[in-house]
Write an enzyme that holds these catalytic residues in place. Structure first.
Site, PDB file in Angstrom:
ATOM      1  N   GLU A 185       0.782  -1.330  -0.031  1.00 22.44           N
ATOM      2  CA  GLU A 185       0.215  -0.004   0.215  1.00 22.44           C
ATOM      3  C   GLU A 185       0.866   1.345  -0.186  1.00 22.44           C
ATOM      4  O   GLU A 185       0.637   1.875   0.829  1.00 22.44           O
ATOM      5  CB  GLU A 185      -1.044  -0.047   1.103  1.00 22.44           C
TER       6      GLU A 185
ATOM      7  N   GLU B   5      -5.069  -8.703  -0.437  1.00 23.53           N
ATOM      8  CA  GLU B   5      -6.047  -8.403   0.750  1.00 23.53           C
ATOM      9  C   GLU B   5      -7.409  -8.233   0.084  1.00 23.53           C
ATOM     10  O   GLU B   5      -7.656  -7.375  -0.632  1.00 23.53           O
ATOM     11  CB  GLU B   5      -5.429  -6.944   1.413  1.00 23.53           C
TER      12      GLU B   5
HETATM   13  O1  AHR Z   1      -5.511  -5.778   7.019  1.00 22.44           O
HETATM   14  C1  AHR Z   1      -5.564  -4.601   7.436  1.00 22.44           C
HETATM   15  C2  AHR Z   1      -4.898  -3.294   6.980  1.00 22.44           C
HETATM   16  O2  AHR Z   1      -5.495  -2.952   5.713  1.00 22.44           O
HETATM   17  C3  AHR Z   1      -3.319  -3.873   6.386  1.00 22.44           C
HETATM   18  O3  AHR Z   1      -2.487  -3.718   7.356  1.00 22.44           O
HETATM   19  C4  AHR Z   1      -3.544  -2.919   5.143  1.00 22.44           C
HETATM   20  O4  AHR Z   1      -2.465  -2.962   4.364  1.00 22.44           O
HETATM   21  C5  AHR Z   1      -4.690  -2.420   4.976  1.00 22.44           C
HETATM   22  O5  AHR Z   1      -5.091  -1.147   4.675  1.00 22.44           O
END
Ligand code: AHR
Length: 506
Positions: free
Chosen positions: A173, A307
């Site tokens: 990110e 994610e």
């Molecule tokens: O999964 C929780 C958070 O969500 C992670 O650390 C991040 O990569 C995303 O914003």
């Protein structure tokens, strides 16, 4: 009645096992308590890893695990997590709850966990606040076999043999918590950092993952690919093997990110809204995939959805920084629908990691002290495990209709079909309706009479049915019996709010 046409003479892409991957971050009770309790714990463990959790994950056939974050990755300095535990640095986990991180789970422990699980390894490096040297030395520490400062240090710390790093994320990110960069700036940094993620002679290739977009940020995808796709020295295998995508389903957020909605208490409208928001994944894959096709028409690099999942408000009374949430049949439907979508896009989607493995966001398990429960999402991953490594079969569902209304309307039934190396066909279906079952007439293009149902299971329940430590099996995998053979296949009656898996063997 819906009809599902399966062309079992038309094999499409291979469904990469890693589509069924998971994500574990130093966040809340995911690593500590969830996975790792330490060798001296009263909770049964092997080298500190919870036995109950490891056994359940093996049954679910976990294919790959991503670690150490997440936002945590871009603040993680790997050298703090090696060497004698008593002298490892303690730090504050600023992102997640402001608790003390004692670094007792580090590189050696991660590889030990993956050894016990028998899964592939996905390490996420620190580009946001770490140096090129730090990243390069971590790769050397983990993978170099021979005489070198980092290989010697690894040996000194008790592990002479190098490990295998299957995937390496170069930052996380980086448009946000990983440095707030603009796409071209990140892409230039990516070019530099990835140069030193070396594939040492004799090692298997480390697949390098470039930080891709947040949700529908198509400009990020284009900007990054323009700057770093295929600008590589041909002596190396390439600059990039995958581009990540992060997308969370937020049930109720409109303008205020803090109002995501409860994990267990919601209306029927919110149920359909959540499913519709989950279904957005298909559009994201299509649109980011179309940009990737412009640069990479042969689909050499994978879209890595590392994610995804539902993100709700935390359970009342728990630390807001720990992201602990319950998991209902709504979660099971999101998981079933999304995994069907990934299967159908397995020509481009090569890995996906649901967030997160245990005790955080859409988890497959929850723990409380020595107790562990499986969530509805666990059973979906368990039922779908047969798709791992199988060939996607061409399939088309017609006449299923829709559920939800207005902006929340979406297809009622989602499916995907695969055939494994032994010729066994796996059909997975979700019925997104809260009140209506669906009869599905499944027709096979070839050899229908030769097939028998060899396994059929499902999960079902009310939209907010969930398991608790007091009632751990409210939702669990059950035998599915509502089917009958027909001349050209099989007819099934799938209940409302259910996820079903049927296997056909000759
Ligand atoms: O999964 C929780 C958070 O969500 C992670 O650390 C991040 O990569 C995303 O914003």
């Amino acid at each position: 009645m819906a009809k599902l046409f399966i062309n079992n003479e038309s094999k499409k892409s291979t469904i990469s096992p890693e589509i069924y991957g998971h994500f574990s971050e130093h966040l809340g009770r995911c690593i500590y308590e969830g996975l790792y309790v330490g060798e001296n714990s009263d909770i049964p463990n092997v080298n500190g890893m919870r036995t109950d959790v490891v056994e359940a994950l093996k049954e679910m056939k976990i294919p790959v695990l991503r670690w150490p974050g997440g936002c945590f990755a871009d603040e993680y300095h790997w050298m703090d997590g090696i060497g004698p535990k008593e002298s490892r640095k303690k730090m504050i986990n600023t992102h997640w709850g402001g608790v003390v991180e004692d670094n007792s789970f580090g590189t050696h422990e991660f590889f030990e966990l993956c050894r016990q699980l028998g899964c592939k390894t996905y390490i996420n490096g620190n580009l946001g606040s770490g140096t090129v040297r730090e990243m390069s030395e971590w790769v050397e520490y983990m993978t170099f076999k021979g005489v070198s400062p980092m290989a010697d240090l690894r040996t000194k710390n008790g592990h002479e043999e190098p490990w295998k790093v299957d995937y390496f994320g170069v930052g996380n990110e980086n448009w946000g918590c990983g440095g707030n960069m603009r796409p071209q700036h990140y892409a230039d940094e990516y070019r530099r950092y990835q140069t030193y993620v070396r594939n040492y002679a004799g090692n298997e290739q480390i697949n390098k993952i470039c930080c891709g977009p947040n949700v529908d940020d198509y400009a990020w995808t284009r900007g990054v690919l323009e700057t770093c796709f295929d600008h590589c020295d041909p002596r190396f295998h390439g600059m990039m093997d995958g581009l990540s995508l992060h997308y969370y389903t937020l049930p109720e957020v409109e303008d205020d990110w803090n109002k995501k909605g409860s994990a267990t208490v919601f209306t029927e409208d919110i149920f359909y809204q959540t499913l519709k928001r989950g279904y957005f994944m298909e559009e994201l894959i299509n649109r980011h995939g179309a940009i990737m096709d412009e640069f990479d028409p042969e689909k050499k690099i994978g879209l890595i959805v590392d994610e995804w999942g539902i993100w709700t408000d935390v359970e009342p009374g728990t630390n807001p920084g720990f992201l602990y949430q319950q998991n209902t049949m709504r979660d099971a439907l999101i998981a079933g629908m999304t995994l069907n979508i990934f299967n159908k896009h397995s020509d481009r989607v090569k890995m996906a990691c649901i967030a997160q493995l245990i005790n955080v966001l859409q988890s497959v398990m929850l723990t409380d002290g020595d107790k562990m429960i499986k969530t509805p999402t666990y059973y979906v991953f368990h039922m779908y495990r047969h798709h791992q490594g199988a060939s996607l079969l061409s399939s088309e569902l017609v006449g299923g209709g829709t559920v939800g209304t207005g902006k929340n309307e979406l297809p009622k039934v989602f499916e995907s079909v695969s055939e494994d190396a032994d010729g066994v066909i796996t059909i997975t279906l979700t019925n997104n309706s809260l009140d209506a079952g669906e009869q599905v007439d499944i027709q096979l293009a070839a050899d229908a009479s030769a097939y028998q149902v060899s396994d059929a299971v499902y999960v079902s329940g009310s939209m907010n049915a969930h398991n608790t430590f007091e009632a751990p099996e409210v939702v669990s995998e059950q035998a599915f019996k509502a089917y009958e053979k027909t001349a050209d296949g099989i007819r099934v009656d799938i209940p409302a709010c259910s996820v079903v898996s049927i296997r056909l063997s000759k």
